[in-house]
Design an enzyme around this catalytic site. Sequence first.
Site, PDB file in Angstrom:
ATOM      1  NE  ARG A  47      -4.046   2.242   0.372  1.00  0.00           N
ATOM      2  CZ  ARG A  47      -3.762   3.643   0.751  1.00  0.00           C
ATOM      3  NH1 ARG A  47      -2.649   4.216   0.234  1.00  0.00           N
ATOM      4  NH2 ARG A  47      -4.613   4.630   1.185  1.00  0.00           N
ATOM      5  CD  GLU A  55     -11.896   2.372  -2.180  1.00  0.00           C
ATOM      6  OE1 GLU A  55     -11.694   1.094  -3.210  1.00  0.00           O
ATOM      7  OE2 GLU A  55     -10.664   2.941  -1.777  1.00  0.00           O
ATOM      8  NE  ARG A  96      -3.785  -2.633   2.413  1.00  0.00           N
ATOM      9  CZ  ARG A  96      -4.625  -1.894   1.886  1.00  0.00           C
ATOM     10  NH1 ARG A  96      -5.047  -2.594   1.064  1.00  0.00           N
ATOM     11  NH2 ARG A  96      -5.039  -1.509   2.706  1.00  0.00           N
TER      12      ARG A  96
END
Length: 232
Positions: A47, A55, A96
Amino acid sequence: MKKLFALASVILALSVSSAGSPASAGSPTLRVIDGDTITLSSGEKVRLLQIDTPELNPAECYGKEARSALFTLLNAPGELTLKSDPKLDERDRYGRLLRYVFVGKTNINLKLVEIGAAAPYFYRGERGQYSAQILQAALNAKAKSLGLWKACPSTRLTPGNVVTTAAVVSDLKAAVVSAGVNCDPNYAGCIPLFTSDLDCADIKRLGLAPVKVIGIDVHKLDRDGDRVGCGK
């Protein structure tokens, strides 16, 4: 161990092909998930630190363009490396890796903000080593109406929150047509487009509560600023 790793600001170089070419988004080394997330060939997700992009699901304004921008930047000539930030977490709550991505000397996180493909996102208000540059880049991009700032004009610059853009225009038009009435594009679903003000009592009587705010909250339905109105 974690502290030593962070203080060292370890730079992770991704694998290089046998021909000596740097890894790219078009190679098996990584896959671009969206505008701020990639997956390495190892399966590890990364990330991008200190930024956020619209999104893809549900589809938000400039989501596809942000992903395309990241893909293009990652395919530029130069060695692709990952860099942690000693001021910030190593991983997010989803496991992540949290990293700055570089291609050569170009900070891709910063570049995405410079071209208007991403906005600053300082999670929990925490500012990393590039936060000043990232914020200034966003101010410049917004002033020049670049990228999402032009395509999604209702978007607000709020570094303490994820960026929220309106639903894609085609989806809004489809909602209007299927409902057979004029809908207010500032809200998800189909809030009737009235000239008079509506309150939560009206929204609940219409059976539309809770309502997601995707633009300007013209009826002031979202009292606590979480982009959801009339939830209680």
